[in-house]
Design an enzyme around this catalytic site. Structure first.
Site, short mmCIF file in Angstrom:
data_model
loop_
_atom_site.label_atom_id
_atom_site.label_comp_id
_atom_site.label_asym_id
_atom_site.label_seq_id
_atom_site.Cartn_x
_atom_site.Cartn_y
_atom_site.Cartn_z
N GLY A 199 0.78 -1.23 0.00
CA GLY A 199 0.00 0.00 0.00
C GLY A 199 0.81 1.28 0.00
CB SER A 200 -0.07 4.53 1.51
OG SER A 200 -1.35 4.57 0.92
CB THR A 201 4.75 1.55 2.88
OG1 THR A 201 4.51 0.38 2.07
CG2 THR A 201 4.00 1.41 4.20
CG PHE A 202 5.30 0.68 -2.81
CD1 PHE A 202 5.46 -0.12 -1.70
CD2 PHE A 202 5.66 0.17 -4.05
CE1 PHE A 202 5.99 -1.40 -1.81
CE2 PHE A 202 6.19 -1.12 -4.18
CZ PHE A 202 6.36 -1.90 -3.05
#
Length: 571
Positions: A277-280
């Site tokens: 998810g948004s950790t990228f």
């Protein structure tokens, strides 16, 4: 006269019959004794054969283990040792008494080993030999011996002991029945540990048992609180690639590996791949800045409405601001829409190049054999570039992500992870992925996310934490399971001079009353990281100081005059 003659004749007949009866009785007795003797010989012969075979097996194991070196943590604390210990075993086929009664007595003496049902199962196995307890104390051996069952046997045996029990089990691994490494560092170091030239010299791992214990405790607590299926955690030295802690839950006890199932034996941090998810999103921002696609930090991207690309629509979380966002605001709000627009300008070639530089297209780079291959998109359409930019459509291990965050904050150098202690000045050279200037900007933005964005619950007072939350629906065959998600918080500290990455991930957590039903990373994974850093920061040599911090004044957004407009649920 006739009567007087007949009487002696009758007496002689009776005497003859008595002699015949006695002779018959003697014959039968001799036959019985012979049969009994034969039975005894057969039993003794069988026991001798069993002893020979089991003894040969034990001797082979002893020979293998005798010279096996110890494994210690970075400070010399024992993690795996070779010891002499008592074993308690049984020959099930030779048991004569009531097996259920014996099982009850054994369960009372060894309750940690199993209940009456478990022991009964061992006693009724159709095998010649099986262990009941290894590494038994002399007192226990004496108590079991007092039961008086000849088929229960005892022996002194060289064995591998893991004194920390289940701590760092997946990193350490375990041995096979013949004394060779089967998984973990026991397998990786098998030759070195058994080499006569290095016998007696312990091998130091990069792990710190104090940090490992703290992270296992915090992750285990969160896993239970949020009823998660599993959890993974990593503490990584950003300058050397040393793994200071590696946690995979559920775990197992390498002293009793036979009681573990496949789920317990699987190392979530290096074998399981997830869409994170948004950790990228910080990776996408770093790519845009480092490739010159975005040259002005103040440049804004349209997040006023959902982004439609072909038949696909990209949304943001409900309640997020419908406005144009600059780079820092995009990360603080965790905007899918703005991130997708950035990635669209970066393009598929440059996004793929960045992911490959970070090792996202190969198995994680670490000594362990237990590694999972990432799920790499087969075709990079325009939508693929956009969705991978916020962590969907590409799956990697938690260790992949921890390495990437180390690269983002350490000045831009990617290094392979290692579970071996690295002496000062001997870290792997690594490869440059982003410039020092881009890395400095990433430190600022990651700090802002914790100060003002979705990572606020990951703060550890005085330790200047920076990081990014990520919540993604769990990928399943043919699509996604909307009832499950993977919640991750990847962070580093202290952001003014980063030394460690700390990552926590929960697989399929549930919301609670305390989180008002929210099951996103901002509510479950981020607090794990914050509490872990608070517990281990000083142990790792980072002095808490609330008077100092990284300077973010030149990129601070102007949106924060109204605290009610700050993101609360997060991704």
């Amino acid at each position: 006269m006739t009567a007087l003659v007949a009487r002696p004749i009758a007496q002689r007949g009776n005497a003859k019959q008595r002699h015949q009866l006695v002779a018959t009785a003697h014959t039968r007795l001799m036959m019985l004794m012979l049969l009994f003797a034969m039975a005894v010989v057969l039993v003794l012969g069988r026991l001798t054969v069993l002893a020979m075979f089991s003894g040969a097996e034990a001797q082979a194991r002893v020979a293998t283990l005798a010279g096996r070196g110890d494994i210690v943590d970075r400070n010399g604390a024992p993690l795996a040792r070779t010891i002499d210990a008592w074993t308690i075993a049984v020959h099930p086929r030779d048991l004569m008494g009531d097996k259920m009664e014996l099982a009850s007595k054994l369960a009372a003496l060894m309750p940690d080993r199993g209940d009456q049902t478990w022991f009964y199962g061992q006693l009724t196995k159709d095998v010649s030999f099986t262990y009941l307890q290894r590494r038994a104390s002399p007192a226990l051996v004496e108590q079991v011996n007092a039961l008086g069952e000849p088929a229960i046997v005892f022996a002194r045996e060289t064995q591998r002991l893991y004194p920390q029990s289940s701590m760092a089990a997946h990193a350490l691994g375990f041995l096979s029945t013949d004394g060779h490494g089967m998984s973990g560092m026991e397998r990786v170091l098998d030759e070195r540990l058994t080499n006569p030239a290095t016998a007696g010299q312990p091998i130091a791992l990069s792990l710190d048992t104090r940090v490992q214990a703290a992270m296992e405790s915090e992750l285990g607590r969160a896993m239970n609180t949020f009823s998660a299926r599993g959890a993974g955690g990593i503490v990584l030295d950003v300058a050397t690639g040393e793994v200071i802690a590696m946690v995979s839950l559920p775990t197992f006890n390498p002293n009793r590996v036979g009681m573990a199932g496949s789920e317990e034996l699987r190392n979530i941090t290096t074998q399981s791949v997830f869409e994170l998810g948004s950790t990228f999103k910080p990776i996408t921002m770093a790519t845009a800045m480092d490739t010159g696609v975005v040259t002005s930090f103040a440049r804004r991207f349209d997040a006023t409405h959902p982004l439609k690309v072909g038949g696909y629509t990209i949304h943001d979380e409900r309640g997020d601001p419908k406005r144009w966002l600059n780079m820092a605001e995009t990360l603080i709000y965790s905007s899918n829409i703005a991130t997708a627009r950035v990635a669209d300008e970066v393009g598929p070639q440059r996004m793929q190049a960045m992911f490959k530089k970070l090792g996202f297209d190969t198995k994680p780079d670490i000594e362990l054999r237990e590694k999972g291959g990432p799920l790499w998109p087969k075709y990079w359409a325009r939508t693929t570039t956009m969705t991978t930019a916020y962590g969907h459509g590409i799956a990697v291990t938690p260790l992949h992500l921890a390495n990437a965050y180390a690269t983002l904050v350490n000045g831009g150098i990617w290094r392979p992870a290692t579970l071996l202690k690295v002496e000062p000045g001997h870290a792997a050279a690594g490869r440059r992925v982003i410039s020092e200037q881009t890395s400095a900007r990433m430190r600022q933005m990651l700090r802002l996310i914790v100060q003002r964005g979705t990572g606020r619950k990951g703060e550890a007072p005085g330790y200047r934490v920076g990081g990014k939350t990520g919540t993604a629906e769990a990928a399943v065959a043919g699509g996604y399971d909307r009832s499950r998600n993977v919640a991750t918080f990847a962070a580093a500290f202290p952001m003014d001079a980063p030394r460690y990455v700390v990552l926590a991930m929960l697989d399929s957590p549930l919301g609670t009353k305390e989180t008002s039903g929210w099951k996103t990373a901002a509510w479950n994974a981020a607090p794990v990281v914050g509490r872990t850093i608070s517990r281990v920061g000083a142990i790792l040599g980072v002095v808490p100081d609330e008077a100092r911090d990284i300077d973010v004044s030149d990129i601070t957004p102007t949106l924060w005059d109204d605290p009610s407009r700050r993101p609360a649920t997060g991704q």
